[in-house]
Write an enzyme that holds these catalytic residues in place. Structure first.
Site, mmCIF file in Angstrom:
data_model
loop_
_atom_site.group_PDB
_atom_site.id
_atom_site.type_symbol
_atom_site.label_atom_id
_atom_site.label_comp_id
_atom_site.label_asym_id
_atom_site.label_seq_id
_atom_site.Cartn_x
_atom_site.Cartn_y
_atom_site.Cartn_z
ATOM 1 N N GLU A 137 -30.152 13.627 26.011
ATOM 2 C CA GLU A 137 -29.247 14.079 24.937
ATOM 3 C C GLU A 137 -28.634 12.885 24.222
ATOM 4 O O GLU A 137 -28.847 11.729 24.594
ATOM 5 C CB GLU A 137 -28.114 14.945 25.508
ATOM 6 C CG GLU A 137 -28.298 16.451 25.343
ATOM 7 C CD GLU A 137 -28.188 16.906 23.893
ATOM 8 O OE1 GLU A 137 -27.947 16.071 22.995
ATOM 9 O OE2 GLU A 137 -28.343 18.108 23.645
ATOM 10 N N ARG A 155 -17.985 20.309 30.982
ATOM 11 C CA ARG A 155 -18.427 18.956 30.641
ATOM 12 C C ARG A 155 -18.648 18.884 29.135
ATOM 13 O O ARG A 155 -18.732 19.906 28.446
ATOM 14 C CB ARG A 155 -19.718 18.595 31.368
ATOM 15 C CG ARG A 155 -20.919 19.478 30.990
ATOM 16 C CD ARG A 155 -22.228 18.862 31.451
ATOM 17 N NE ARG A 155 -23.404 19.691 31.209
ATOM 18 C CZ ARG A 155 -24.060 19.768 30.060
ATOM 19 N NH1 ARG A 155 -23.623 19.087 29.003
ATOM 20 N NH2 ARG A 155 -25.128 20.532 29.939
ATOM 21 N N ASN A 213 -20.858 18.184 25.703
ATOM 22 C CA ASN A 213 -22.246 18.488 25.348
ATOM 23 C C ASN A 213 -22.597 17.785 24.032
ATOM 24 O O ASN A 213 -22.588 16.570 23.975
ATOM 25 C CB ASN A 213 -22.457 20.010 25.281
ATOM 26 C CG ASN A 213 -23.936 20.386 25.304
ATOM 27 O OD1 ASN A 213 -24.700 19.839 26.092
ATOM 28 N ND2 ASN A 213 -24.333 21.314 24.451
ATOM 29 N N ASP A 267 -22.214 25.406 34.483
ATOM 30 C CA ASP A 267 -23.234 26.405 34.807
ATOM 31 C C ASP A 267 -23.535 27.313 33.620
ATOM 32 O O ASP A 267 -24.146 28.373 33.786
ATOM 33 C CB ASP A 267 -22.801 27.244 36.012
ATOM 34 C CG ASP A 267 -21.484 28.004 35.760
ATOM 35 O OD1 ASP A 267 -20.908 27.848 34.663
ATOM 36 O OD2 ASP A 267 -21.058 28.748 36.654
ATOM 37 N N ASN A 302 -23.994 23.534 20.160
ATOM 38 C CA ASN A 302 -24.985 22.523 19.785
ATOM 39 C C ASN A 302 -25.084 22.422 18.270
ATOM 40 O O ASN A 302 -24.302 23.031 17.547
ATOM 41 C CB ASN A 302 -26.353 22.901 20.366
ATOM 42 C CG ASN A 302 -26.621 22.308 21.729
ATOM 43 O OD1 ASN A 302 -26.391 21.125 21.949
ATOM 44 N ND2 ASN A 302 -27.103 23.127 22.648
ATOM 45 N N ASP A 330 -31.112 23.620 19.207
ATOM 46 C CA ASP A 330 -30.347 22.674 20.014
ATOM 47 C C ASP A 330 -29.689 21.662 19.084
ATOM 48 O O ASP A 330 -29.016 22.035 18.143
ATOM 49 C CB ASP A 330 -31.266 22.034 21.062
ATOM 50 C CG ASP A 330 -30.515 21.534 22.290
ATOM 51 O OD1 ASP A 330 -29.479 20.868 22.126
ATOM 52 O OD2 ASP A 330 -30.977 21.781 23.420
#
Length: 297
Positions: A19, A104, A106, A124, A151, A202
Protein backbone atom coordinates in the site's frame (compact mmCIF):
# COMPACT_ATOMS: atom_id res chain seq x y z
CA UNK A 1 -11.85 0.50 -23.46
CA UNK A 2 -9.27 -2.05 -22.30
CA UNK A 3 -5.64 -1.83 -23.42
CA UNK A 4 -2.29 -3.37 -22.52
CA UNK A 5 0.60 -0.92 -22.02
CA UNK A 6 4.10 -2.05 -21.09
CA UNK A 7 4.20 -3.42 -17.54
CA UNK A 8 7.14 -4.69 -15.55
CA UNK A 9 7.53 -6.14 -12.09
CA UNK A 10 9.48 -3.48 -10.21
CA UNK A 11 10.70 -5.72 -7.41
CA UNK A 12 10.44 -9.49 -6.79
CA UNK A 13 9.37 -9.05 -3.16
CA UNK A 14 5.81 -10.13 -2.42
CA UNK A 15 3.72 -7.91 -0.17
CA UNK A 16 1.13 -9.40 2.13
CA UNK A 17 -0.70 -6.06 1.86
CA UNK A 18 1.26 -3.59 -0.24
CA UNK A 19 0.00 0.00 0.00
CA UNK A 20 0.77 3.71 0.19
CA UNK A 21 3.27 4.19 -2.67
CA UNK A 22 5.16 7.45 -3.03
CA UNK A 23 7.67 8.81 -5.56
CA UNK A 24 10.58 11.20 -4.94
CA UNK A 25 11.53 12.93 -8.24
CA UNK A 26 14.72 14.44 -6.78
CA UNK A 27 16.24 10.98 -6.27
CA UNK A 28 14.02 9.05 -8.74
CA UNK A 29 13.09 6.74 -5.86
CA UNK A 30 9.93 4.73 -5.22
CA UNK A 31 8.70 4.06 -1.69
CA UNK A 32 5.88 1.76 -0.54
CA UNK A 33 4.83 -0.28 2.48
CA UNK A 34 3.60 -3.74 3.39
CA UNK A 35 1.01 -2.98 6.06
CA UNK A 36 0.66 -6.43 7.59
CA UNK A 37 4.39 -7.22 7.67
CA UNK A 38 5.57 -3.85 9.10
CA UNK A 39 7.89 -3.18 6.16
CA UNK A 40 8.92 -0.07 4.22
CA UNK A 41 10.45 -0.50 0.74
CA UNK A 42 12.89 1.86 -0.98
CA UNK A 43 13.93 1.43 -4.62
CA UNK A 44 15.54 3.85 -7.12
CA UNK A 45 13.86 3.45 -10.53
CA UNK A 46 17.07 3.56 -12.56
CA UNK A 47 17.90 0.37 -14.43
CA UNK A 48 19.79 -2.19 -12.37
CA UNK A 49 19.09 -0.51 -9.03
CA UNK A 50 17.14 -3.42 -7.51
CA UNK A 51 16.28 -5.25 -5.45
CA UNK A 52 14.47 -2.91 -3.09
CA UNK A 53 15.96 -2.02 0.27
CA UNK A 54 13.60 -3.18 3.01
CA UNK A 55 13.29 -1.23 6.27
CA UNK A 56 11.68 -2.97 9.26
CA UNK A 57 9.12 -0.81 11.07
CA UNK A 58 7.94 -1.05 14.70
CA UNK A 59 4.30 -0.65 13.64
CA UNK A 60 1.89 -1.19 10.78
CA UNK A 61 2.19 1.70 8.31
CA UNK A 62 -0.16 2.26 5.40
CA UNK A 63 0.99 5.38 3.55
CA UNK A 64 4.20 7.25 2.70
CA UNK A 65 4.01 11.00 2.04
CA UNK A 66 6.80 13.41 1.16
CA UNK A 67 7.72 16.27 3.49
CA UNK A 68 11.13 17.51 2.29
CA UNK A 69 14.50 16.14 1.15
CA UNK A 70 15.32 14.83 4.64
CA UNK A 71 12.00 13.45 5.90
CA UNK A 72 8.77 11.79 4.97
CA UNK A 73 5.53 11.08 6.81
CA UNK A 74 4.32 7.58 7.63
CA UNK A 75 0.67 6.96 8.47
CA UNK A 76 0.64 4.23 11.10
CA UNK A 77 -1.71 2.27 13.33
CA UNK A 78 -1.74 4.87 16.12
CA UNK A 79 -0.74 8.11 14.43
CA UNK A 80 1.41 9.97 11.94
CA UNK A 81 5.18 9.66 12.25
CA UNK A 82 8.07 11.69 10.91
CA UNK A 83 10.80 9.48 9.49
CA UNK A 84 14.31 10.74 8.79
CA UNK A 85 15.32 9.23 5.46
CA UNK A 86 19.06 9.15 6.20
CA UNK A 87 18.91 7.04 9.35
CA UNK A 88 15.29 5.86 9.64
CA UNK A 89 14.71 7.67 12.93
CA UNK A 90 11.01 7.87 13.82
CA UNK A 91 9.14 10.41 15.95
CA UNK A 92 5.42 10.72 16.58
CA UNK A 93 4.07 13.84 14.91
CA UNK A 94 0.36 13.50 15.55
CA UNK A 95 -1.75 10.76 17.18
CA UNK A 96 -4.67 9.29 15.23
CA UNK A 97 -7.18 6.99 16.95
CA UNK A 98 -4.33 6.11 19.31
CA UNK A 99 -6.79 5.04 22.00
CA UNK A 100 -8.50 2.45 19.79
CA UNK A 101 -6.38 -0.68 19.50
CA UNK A 102 -8.92 -2.22 17.13
CA UNK A 103 -8.25 0.19 14.23
CA UNK A 104 -5.36 1.11 11.98
CA UNK A 105 -4.64 3.64 9.24
CA UNK A 106 -5.41 2.75 5.64
CA UNK A 107 -5.50 4.86 2.47
CA UNK A 108 -4.06 8.39 2.39
CA UNK A 109 -3.27 11.22 -0.01
CA UNK A 110 -1.96 14.78 0.36
CA UNK A 111 -4.20 17.56 -0.97
CA UNK A 112 -2.63 20.40 -3.05
CA UNK A 113 -2.94 22.63 0.05
CA UNK A 114 -0.46 20.38 1.88
CA UNK A 115 -3.09 18.85 4.18
CA UNK A 116 -3.40 15.07 4.43
CA UNK A 117 -6.56 13.03 4.02
CA UNK A 118 -6.02 9.75 5.84
CA UNK A 119 -8.47 6.93 6.48
CA UNK A 120 -8.77 4.41 9.29
CA UNK A 121 -10.52 1.05 9.48
CA UNK A 122 -11.02 -1.86 11.84
CA UNK A 123 -8.14 -4.33 11.76
CA UNK A 124 -10.66 -7.07 11.04
CA UNK A 125 -12.65 -4.86 8.60
CA UNK A 126 -15.63 -4.74 10.95
CA UNK A 127 -18.38 -2.80 9.14
CA UNK A 128 -18.90 0.85 10.02
CA UNK A 129 -15.72 1.42 12.01
CA UNK A 130 -13.84 3.23 9.26
CA UNK A 131 -13.39 6.99 8.92
CA UNK A 132 -11.59 9.62 6.84
CA UNK A 133 -9.71 12.49 8.52
CA UNK A 134 -8.27 15.81 7.33
CA UNK A 135 -4.91 16.59 8.94
CA UNK A 136 -3.52 20.14 8.64
CA UNK A 137 -0.32 20.34 10.63
CA UNK A 138 -1.37 18.64 13.87
CA UNK A 139 -5.04 19.68 13.57
CA UNK A 140 -7.13 16.57 12.97
CA UNK A 141 -10.71 16.87 11.68
CA UNK A 142 -12.93 13.86 11.09
CA UNK A 143 -14.67 14.28 7.73
CA UNK A 144 -16.61 11.05 7.17
CA UNK A 145 -17.43 8.10 9.42
CA UNK A 146 -19.45 4.89 9.34
CA UNK A 147 -17.28 3.45 6.55
CA UNK A 148 -15.83 -0.04 6.38
CA UNK A 149 -12.78 0.01 4.07
CA UNK A 150 -12.14 3.68 3.14
CA UNK A 151 -10.03 3.93 -0.02
CA UNK A 152 -9.65 5.80 -3.30
CA UNK A 153 -8.64 9.11 -1.75
CA UNK A 154 -7.57 11.49 -4.52
CA UNK A 155 -8.00 15.10 -5.61
CA UNK A 156 -8.66 16.98 -8.83
CA UNK A 157 -5.67 18.94 -10.19
CA UNK A 158 -7.12 22.24 -8.93
CA UNK A 159 -7.87 20.83 -5.46
CA UNK A 160 -11.56 21.72 -5.74
CA UNK A 161 -12.83 18.14 -5.78
CA UNK A 162 -12.04 15.20 -3.54
CA UNK A 163 -12.71 11.53 -4.28
CA UNK A 164 -13.05 8.52 -2.01
CA UNK A 165 -14.69 5.11 -1.86
CA UNK A 166 -15.75 2.55 0.70
CA UNK A 167 -14.42 -0.54 -1.06
CA UNK A 168 -16.99 -2.64 0.78
CA UNK A 169 -19.81 -0.54 -0.72
CA UNK A 170 -18.32 -0.01 -4.18
CA UNK A 171 -19.46 3.56 -4.83
CA UNK A 172 -16.80 6.08 -5.85
CA UNK A 173 -17.81 9.45 -4.41
CA UNK A 174 -16.85 13.05 -5.12
CA UNK A 175 -17.11 16.03 -2.82
CA UNK A 176 -16.59 19.76 -3.44
CA UNK A 177 -13.63 21.19 -1.51
CA UNK A 178 -12.16 24.52 -0.58
CA UNK A 179 -9.00 24.44 -2.77
CA UNK A 180 -7.09 26.48 -0.19
CA UNK A 181 -7.62 24.02 2.66
CA UNK A 182 -8.85 20.69 1.28
CA UNK A 183 -11.89 20.81 3.56
CA UNK A 184 -15.33 19.86 2.16
CA UNK A 185 -17.81 22.64 1.36
CA UNK A 186 -20.70 20.33 0.40
CA UNK A 187 -21.98 16.80 0.95
CA UNK A 188 -20.48 13.87 -1.03
CA UNK A 189 -22.22 12.74 -4.22
CA UNK A 190 -22.04 9.53 -6.26
CA UNK A 191 -19.36 9.74 -8.95
CA UNK A 192 -19.50 6.15 -10.21
CA UNK A 193 -21.46 3.20 -8.85
CA UNK A 194 -19.37 0.06 -9.15
CA UNK A 195 -21.32 -1.96 -6.58
CA UNK A 196 -21.81 -5.53 -7.76
CA UNK A 197 -18.86 -5.45 -10.17
CA UNK A 198 -15.92 -7.84 -10.21
CA UNK A 199 -13.45 -6.89 -7.49
CA UNK A 200 -13.57 -3.59 -5.64
CA UNK A 201 -12.25 -0.05 -6.10
CA UNK A 202 -9.13 0.41 -3.96
CA UNK A 203 -6.49 3.16 -4.10
CA UNK A 204 -6.55 6.04 -6.60
CA UNK A 205 -4.40 8.71 -8.26
CA UNK A 206 -5.37 11.59 -10.56
CA UNK A 207 -3.51 12.44 -13.78
CA UNK A 208 -2.85 15.86 -15.33
CA UNK A 209 -6.11 15.72 -17.30
CA UNK A 210 -8.14 14.97 -14.19
CA UNK A 211 -8.76 11.27 -14.86
CA UNK A 212 -9.09 9.24 -11.65
CA UNK A 213 -6.98 6.07 -11.92
CA UNK A 214 -8.07 3.35 -9.51
CA UNK A 215 -6.73 -0.08 -8.63
CA UNK A 216 -9.40 -2.78 -8.81
CA UNK A 217 -8.64 -5.19 -5.96
CA UNK A 218 -9.67 -8.69 -7.00
CA UNK A 219 -10.22 -7.56 -10.59
CA UNK A 220 -6.62 -7.60 -11.92
CA UNK A 221 -6.81 -4.20 -13.56
CA UNK A 222 -6.62 -0.44 -13.29
CA UNK A 223 -9.63 1.69 -14.24
CA UNK A 224 -9.74 5.35 -15.23
CA UNK A 225 -12.81 7.50 -14.54
CA UNK A 226 -13.42 10.90 -16.09
CA UNK A 227 -14.27 13.98 -14.03
CA UNK A 228 -17.78 13.59 -15.48
CA UNK A 229 -18.16 10.16 -13.86
CA UNK A 230 -17.60 7.80 -16.80
CA UNK A 231 -15.26 4.83 -16.86
CA UNK A 232 -13.11 5.60 -19.90
CA UNK A 233 -10.18 3.18 -19.76
CA UNK A 234 -9.22 -0.17 -18.22
CA UNK A 235 -5.71 -1.63 -18.10
CA UNK A 236 -5.22 -5.31 -17.19
CA UNK A 237 -2.35 -5.97 -14.77
CA UNK A 238 -0.59 -9.26 -13.93
CA UNK A 239 -1.64 -9.28 -10.26
CA UNK A 240 -5.10 -10.27 -9.09
CA UNK A 241 -5.15 -7.85 -6.17
CA UNK A 242 -3.65 -4.46 -7.10
CA UNK A 243 -4.08 -2.03 -4.23
CA UNK A 244 -2.86 1.52 -4.86
CA UNK A 245 -1.30 3.56 -7.70
CA UNK A 246 0.79 6.71 -7.75
CA UNK A 247 2.50 8.45 -10.66
CA UNK A 248 6.24 7.95 -10.92
CA UNK A 249 9.22 8.27 -13.26
CA UNK A 250 11.06 11.30 -14.60
CA UNK A 251 8.15 12.11 -16.90
CA UNK A 252 5.48 11.12 -14.37
CA UNK A 253 4.15 8.89 -17.15
CA UNK A 254 4.20 5.59 -15.26
CA UNK A 255 1.99 4.27 -12.50
CA UNK A 256 3.70 2.65 -9.54
CA UNK A 257 1.16 0.04 -8.39
CA UNK A 258 1.29 -1.95 -5.16
CA UNK A 259 -0.44 -5.31 -4.69
CA UNK A 260 -1.40 -7.84 -2.03
CA UNK A 261 -1.87 -11.55 -1.44
CA UNK A 262 -3.97 -10.99 1.67
CA UNK A 263 -6.77 -13.56 1.91
CA UNK A 264 -5.47 -15.76 -0.93
CA UNK A 265 -5.06 -19.48 -0.32
CA UNK A 266 -2.28 -21.61 -1.83
CA UNK A 267 -4.27 -22.43 -4.97
CA UNK A 268 -5.16 -18.79 -5.57
CA UNK A 269 -1.54 -17.72 -5.15
CA UNK A 270 -0.41 -20.42 -7.58
CA UNK A 271 -2.93 -19.14 -10.13
CA UNK A 272 -1.57 -15.59 -9.69
CA UNK A 273 2.20 -15.97 -10.25
CA UNK A 274 3.03 -12.30 -9.57
CA UNK A 275 0.80 -12.02 -6.48
CA UNK A 276 1.83 -9.29 -4.07
CA UNK A 277 4.48 -7.82 -6.35
CA UNK A 278 4.85 -4.11 -7.06
CA UNK A 279 4.47 -3.03 -10.69
CA UNK A 280 5.54 -0.16 -12.93
CA UNK A 281 2.96 0.51 -15.66
CA UNK A 282 3.94 2.67 -18.66
CA UNK A 283 0.68 4.47 -19.35
CA UNK A 284 1.79 7.10 -21.83
CA UNK A 285 -0.33 9.49 -19.77
CA UNK A 286 1.25 12.27 -17.75
CA UNK A 287 0.35 12.23 -14.10
CA UNK A 288 0.62 14.55 -11.15
CA UNK A 289 3.15 14.36 -8.36
CA UNK A 290 1.56 14.05 -4.95
CA UNK A 291 2.20 17.30 -3.04
CA UNK A 292 4.38 17.35 0.06
CA UNK A 293 2.74 17.37 3.46
CA UNK A 294 3.04 20.74 5.20
CA UNK A 295 4.05 20.46 8.83
CA UNK A 296 2.81 24.00 9.51
CA UNK A 297 -0.45 23.88 7.51
Amino acid sequence: MADSPSIRVLDPSRCHLGEGPSYDPATDTAWWVDILENRLFELPLRAGAGPAKVHALPFMASDVAAIDAERHLLSAEDGLYLRTIRDGRLSLFCPLEAGDAGTRSNDGRVHPSGALWISTMARDAEPGRGAIYHVAGTRVTRLFSGLTIPNGIAFSPDGATGYFVDTDEGVLRRVALDPATGLPVAEPETHYDYSGGEGGIDGAAVDAEGLIWTARFGGACLDAYSPAGERVRSVPVPVRQPTCPTFAGRGLDHLLVTAAYEGMDAAERAADPEHGRTLLVALGTRGLLEPAFRLDA
